[in-house]
Design a protein around this motif. Sequence first.
Motif, PDB file in Angstrom:
ATOM      1  N   GLU A  90     -14.832   8.071  29.487  1.00 50.76           N
ATOM      2  CA  GLU A  90     -15.040   9.040  28.801  1.00 50.76           C
ATOM      3  C   GLU A  90     -15.128   7.985  27.925  1.00 50.76           C
ATOM      4  O   GLU A  90     -14.911   6.532  27.546  1.00 50.76           O
ATOM      5  CB  GLU A  90     -13.811   9.505  28.300  1.00 50.76           C
ATOM      6  CG  GLU A  90     -13.886  10.784  27.123  1.00 50.76           C
ATOM      7  CD  GLU A  90     -15.148  11.313  27.439  1.00 50.76           C
ATOM      8  OE1 GLU A  90     -16.078  11.505  27.353  1.00 50.76           O
ATOM      9  OE2 GLU A  90     -14.808  12.838  27.808  1.00 50.76           O
ATOM     10  N   VAL A  91     -16.102   8.090  27.190  1.00 53.62           N
ATOM     11  CA  VAL A  91     -17.112   7.550  26.045  1.00 53.62           C
ATOM     12  C   VAL A  91     -17.436   8.701  25.025  1.00 53.62           C
ATOM     13  O   VAL A  91     -17.817  10.241  24.350  1.00 53.62           O
ATOM     14  CB  VAL A  91     -18.023   7.823  26.230  1.00 53.62           C
ATOM     15  CG1 VAL A  91     -19.097   6.768  25.126  1.00 53.62           C
ATOM     16  CG2 VAL A  91     -18.366   6.529  27.651  1.00 53.62           C
ATOM     17  N   SER A  92     -16.675   8.502  23.260  1.00 49.47           N
ATOM     18  CA  SER A  92     -16.942   9.633  22.302  1.00 49.47           C
ATOM     19  C   SER A  92     -17.809   8.446  21.252  1.00 49.47           C
ATOM     20  O   SER A  92     -17.759   6.816  21.168  1.00 49.47           O
ATOM     21  CB  SER A  92     -15.824  10.319  21.665  1.00 49.47           C
ATOM     22  OG  SER A  92     -15.211   9.167  21.543  1.00 49.47           O
ATOM     23  N   LEU A  93     -18.276   9.269  20.815  1.00 51.85           N
ATOM     24  CA  LEU A  93     -18.655   9.316  19.156  1.00 51.85           C
ATOM     25  C   LEU A  93     -17.818   9.087  18.039  1.00 51.85           C
ATOM     26  O   LEU A  93     -17.428  10.199  18.234  1.00 51.85           O
ATOM     27  CB  LEU A  93     -20.557   9.132  19.424  1.00 51.85           C
ATOM     28  CG  LEU A  93     -21.503   8.567  20.432  1.00 51.85           C
ATOM     29  CD1 LEU A  93     -22.913   9.483  20.309  1.00 51.85           C
ATOM     30  CD2 LEU A  93     -20.875   7.321  20.459  1.00 51.85           C
ATOM     31  N   ASN A  94     -17.807   8.668  16.813  1.00 54.03           N
ATOM     32  CA  ASN A  94     -16.915   9.027  15.999  1.00 54.03           C
ATOM     33  C   ASN A  94     -17.189   7.703  14.636  1.00 54.03           C
ATOM     34  O   ASN A  94     -17.501   6.868  14.831  1.00 54.03           O
ATOM     35  CB  ASN A  94     -15.608   8.023  16.211  1.00 54.03           C
ATOM     36  CG  ASN A  94     -14.684   8.073  17.795  1.00 54.03           C
ATOM     37  OD1 ASN A  94     -14.183   9.758  18.092  1.00 54.03           O
ATOM     38  ND2 ASN A  94     -15.348   7.486  19.083  1.00 54.03           N
TER      39      ASN A  94
END
Length: 164
Positions: free
Chosen positions: A66-70
């Motif tokens: 899972e990858v998130s941009l924050n």
Amino acid sequence: VYIHSLQEADMSEQQLEAIKEKNFSSAQVGDFSGLGNYQFYHPLGKGRGWPGKLFLRGPLDLTGMEVSLNKLPAGQSVPFYHRHREHEELYVFLKGSGQFQVDGRTIDVREGSVIRVAPDGVRTWRNTGDADLVYIVIQANANSIGAQGIEDGVTLPEKVQWPA
């Protein structure tokens, strides 16, 4: 389980136009300065939105991570500690400055800082600067990588060609 809800001025992962082919997927999320337009809702958050967080697993059909941009605005902090059941996390800081706390230890972070946290690591972080703290979080099952470095790669004999 993470839930994304679409509110009046919010954007969600479902609004990303993704190209999906047999062996790849691609999407354009826009400039990182616009990450605040994305809204994240946690099922235990009682409807409280978390602006500046975009998960990519759904839009890109990710199967092993899972990858998130924050984006965390100046002066803001994550108001809780958390840990994971199975996922280790890699935090890659791209812009801004802040502090990351894991297992009671505080680490100063800025552009170029990277932190890996094992599933049991108790973590939180805050933006101590006067600009947005922009970072990527990559989650994967702990101890799931078989090959190291480039060992999994296979060089092919075809000559590289680019369109004119």
